[in-house]
Design a protein around this motif. Structure first.
Motif, short mmCIF file in Angstrom:
data_model
loop_
_atom_site.label_atom_id
_atom_site.label_comp_id
_atom_site.label_asym_id
_atom_site.label_seq_id
_atom_site.Cartn_x
_atom_site.Cartn_y
_atom_site.Cartn_z
N UNK A 48 0.85 -1.19 0.00
CA UNK A 48 0.00 0.00 0.00
C UNK A 48 0.89 1.24 0.00
N UNK A 49 0.67 2.13 -0.96
CA UNK A 49 1.39 3.40 -1.00
C UNK A 49 0.71 4.45 -0.14
N UNK A 50 -0.57 4.24 0.12
CA UNK A 50 -1.36 5.15 0.94
C UNK A 50 -2.57 4.37 1.44
N UNK A 51 -2.98 4.60 2.68
CA UNK A 51 -4.17 3.92 3.22
C UNK A 51 -5.04 4.88 4.00
N UNK A 52 -6.32 4.56 4.06
CA UNK A 52 -7.29 5.26 4.89
C UNK A 52 -8.23 4.19 5.41
N UNK A 53 -8.33 4.04 6.73
CA UNK A 53 -9.00 2.86 7.28
C UNK A 53 -10.03 3.18 8.36
N UNK A 54 -10.91 2.20 8.57
CA UNK A 54 -11.84 2.18 9.69
C UNK A 54 -11.29 1.25 10.76
N UNK A 61 -10.42 -6.26 5.27
CA UNK A 61 -9.38 -6.06 6.27
C UNK A 61 -8.04 -5.71 5.60
N UNK A 62 -7.24 -4.91 6.31
CA UNK A 62 -5.88 -4.63 5.83
C UNK A 62 -5.01 -5.88 5.88
N UNK A 63 -5.53 -6.96 6.48
CA UNK A 63 -4.83 -8.25 6.40
C UNK A 63 -5.08 -8.93 5.06
N UNK A 64 -5.78 -8.23 4.16
CA UNK A 64 -6.14 -8.71 2.83
C UNK A 64 -7.03 -9.96 2.93
N UNK A 65 -8.02 -9.87 3.81
CA UNK A 65 -9.05 -10.90 3.97
C UNK A 65 -10.40 -10.20 3.94
N UNK A 66 -11.37 -10.80 3.27
CA UNK A 66 -12.73 -10.28 3.27
C UNK A 66 -13.47 -10.85 4.47
N UNK A 67 -13.90 -10.00 5.39
CA UNK A 67 -14.65 -10.43 6.56
C UNK A 67 -16.13 -10.49 6.22
N UNK A 68 -16.77 -11.61 6.48
CA UNK A 68 -18.20 -11.76 6.19
C UNK A 68 -18.91 -12.30 7.43
N UNK A 69 -20.24 -12.12 7.47
CA UNK A 69 -20.99 -12.65 8.60
C UNK A 69 -22.15 -13.53 8.19
N UNK A 70 -22.34 -13.74 6.88
CA UNK A 70 -23.51 -14.50 6.45
C UNK A 70 -23.22 -15.20 5.13
N UNK A 71 -24.15 -16.04 4.72
CA UNK A 71 -24.04 -16.73 3.44
C UNK A 71 -25.18 -16.34 2.50
N UNK A 72 -25.76 -15.16 2.68
CA UNK A 72 -26.84 -14.72 1.81
C UNK A 72 -26.29 -14.40 0.42
N UNK A 73 -27.20 -14.20 -0.55
CA UNK A 73 -26.75 -14.02 -1.92
C UNK A 73 -25.87 -12.80 -2.09
N UNK A 74 -26.05 -11.80 -1.24
CA UNK A 74 -25.22 -10.61 -1.36
C UNK A 74 -23.78 -10.88 -0.91
N UNK A 75 -23.62 -11.84 -0.02
CA UNK A 75 -22.27 -12.30 0.31
C UNK A 75 -21.62 -12.93 -0.91
N UNK A 76 -22.40 -13.74 -1.63
CA UNK A 76 -21.89 -14.36 -2.85
C UNK A 76 -21.47 -13.30 -3.86
#
Length: 318
Positions: free
Chosen positions: A123-129, A152-167
Motif C-alpha cells: 500500500x502506497x497510501x491507506x485510509x482505514x476504519x 481487512x488490511x490483512x487482505x481478507x474479506x470479513x463476512x458474517x452470512x451466506x446470503x446471496x449478497x455475500x456471494x
C-alpha cells in the motif's frame, strides 16, 4: 471464525458476471459533451472506474478501449483504475489494459488504498476504519435486516452470512474470506479499508435514512449498487486518494480526466480537471459535472478519449 480460500477462476468469473453486471439504461440520454480545449490544463492522468463505466456485461473491456489505453500509455499518460474493488480483483483487469507493464496505479476500496500495479502487496497510501467503526455500523445494519462485509488490511474479506449478497462480494473480491460473528469475533486491533452493508434495496434505504447523526461526521457513505451501501473513513474517497497519486507523480488533479457512474465516483469526477459521467450514471453523479459520454456498452469512454486526446477513431464493435 473460519477462513476459506477464494473460488477457482472459472467459478469466480461465472458468479461475477451473474451478480456484478450493471445493466445499461437504454432510456438514458446519450450525448457527448467535451470541454473547450483552450481551457484545459495538460492531461497527464486517465482515471477509470470499472463496473458500469468501462467493463462490459461480460466483465471484459472492448478491443477499442484496450487499443486507446495502449496508445495513451505509449505517449506517457499515467492510467489509474479507480474502483471499490480489492487489488487482487483489479489486477486481472489491469493486465488486460497492460497497466502492469507501464506505470499503472489503482485507487482501491473506494479510496481506502493506493497501489502500484507492479506490486499489489504494498500500500502506497491507506485510509482505514477501526474495530469500533465495524461494530457500530454492523449494529445499524442488523437493525434494518441487513448484513455487512469488510475488507481487512490483512487482505481478507470479513463476512458474517451466506446470503446471496455475500456471494456477490465474494465473486468480486478475489481474496480469501473469513466468516466471523459480530461483535464478539471482531479483533480489537482490526483495521479495514471499507465496510459494505448489504441487503434488499429498500432495507438499505431505510438504514441510510435512519443512521445516527454522528455517522455523517464519522464516515463517507456511498450507494454503489442497489444492494450495497458502503462506508469509508470520513474524507476517504476515490478523489482524495487520486489526489495522493497526483502528488506522488508530480501533477495535480487539474491534469486528470476521470470517468464514473455511481455515488462512489462523485468526489473523483468533481475534483478532476475533466470529470465525465457515462450516460447510465446515477443522477447524483451527473449533478456534479457538465461532461458526458455514451454508456459503457456503447464504448463511451473510448470514444471520449479519442476526441479528447486526438486519437485515431476506433472501429465500433458489433
Amino acid at each position: 471464525m473460519q477462513e476459506q480460500k477464494h473460488l477457482d477462476p472459472s467459478a469466480q468469473h461465472q458468479r461475477e458476471v451473474q451478480y456484478m453486471s450493471v445493466a445499461a439504461d437504454t432510456g438514458a440520454k446519450e450525448e457527448l459533451i467535451l470541454p473547450e480545449q483552450k481551457d484545459l490544463a495538460p492531461l497527464k492522468v486517465v482515471a477509470l472506474d470499472l463496473d458500469g463505466t468501462t467493463l462490459r456485461e461480460d466483465k471484459t473491456f472492448s478491443p477499442r478501449l484496450i487499443k486507446d489505453i495502449a496508445v495513451l500509455q505509449e505517449r506517457g499518460v499515467t492510467v489509474a483504475i479507480c474502483s471499490g474493488r480489492a487489488p487482487e480483483s483489479v489486477l486481472t483487469f489491469s493486465r488486460q489494459l497492460k497497466l502492469d507493464q507501464y506505470s499503472g496505479y489503482c485507487v482501491c476500496f473506494n479510496g481506502g488504498a493506493l497501489i502500484n500495479l507492479k506490486d499489489i502487496t504494498k500500500d502506497l497510501f491507506v485510509s482505514t476504519l477501526d474495530a469500533t467503526d465495524l461494530i457500530d455500523i454492523e449494529a445499524q445494519a442488523r437493525l434494518h435486516g441487513c448484513a455487512v462485509h469488510a475488507y481487512s488490511t490483512r487482505r481478507v474479506l470479513l463476512t458474517e452470512s451466506n446470503i446471496k449478497f455475500t456471494e456477490m462480494e465474494i465473486a468480486a473480491s478475489m481474496q480469501p474470506f473469513e466468516k466471523i460473528l459480530f461483535p464478539d469475533e471482531v479483533r480489537p486491533d482490526e483495521q479495514v479499508y471499507k465496510l459494505i452493508a448489504v441487503g434488499e434495496s429498500e432495507h438499505l434505504e431505510e438504514m441510510r435514512c435512519n443512521l445516527p447523526a454522528d455517522f455523517h461526521t464519522r464516515f463517507n457513505i456511498a450507494r454503489t449498487h442497489s444492494n450495497f451501501l458502503e462506508f469509508m473513513q470520513k474524507g476517504c474517497s476515490k478523489g482524495a486518494t487520486l489526489d495522493q497519486l497526483c502528488k506522488l507523480i508530480g501533477c495535480s488533479l487539474e491534469n486528470v480526466v476521470a470517468f464514473g457512474d455511481a455515488e462512489n465516483d462523485i468526489e473523483m469526477v468533481r475534483m478532476s480537471g475533466v470529470g465525465v459521467a457515462v450516460a447510465n450514471a446515477m443522477d447524483t453523479l451527473k449533478a456534479v459535472t457538465p461532461y458526458r459520454t455514451y454508456n459503457y456498452m456503447a464504448d463511451g469512454v473510448a470514444i471520449y478519449l479519442e476526441k479528447l486526446f486526438g486519437l485515431p477513431a476506433g472501429d465500433a464493435e458489433a
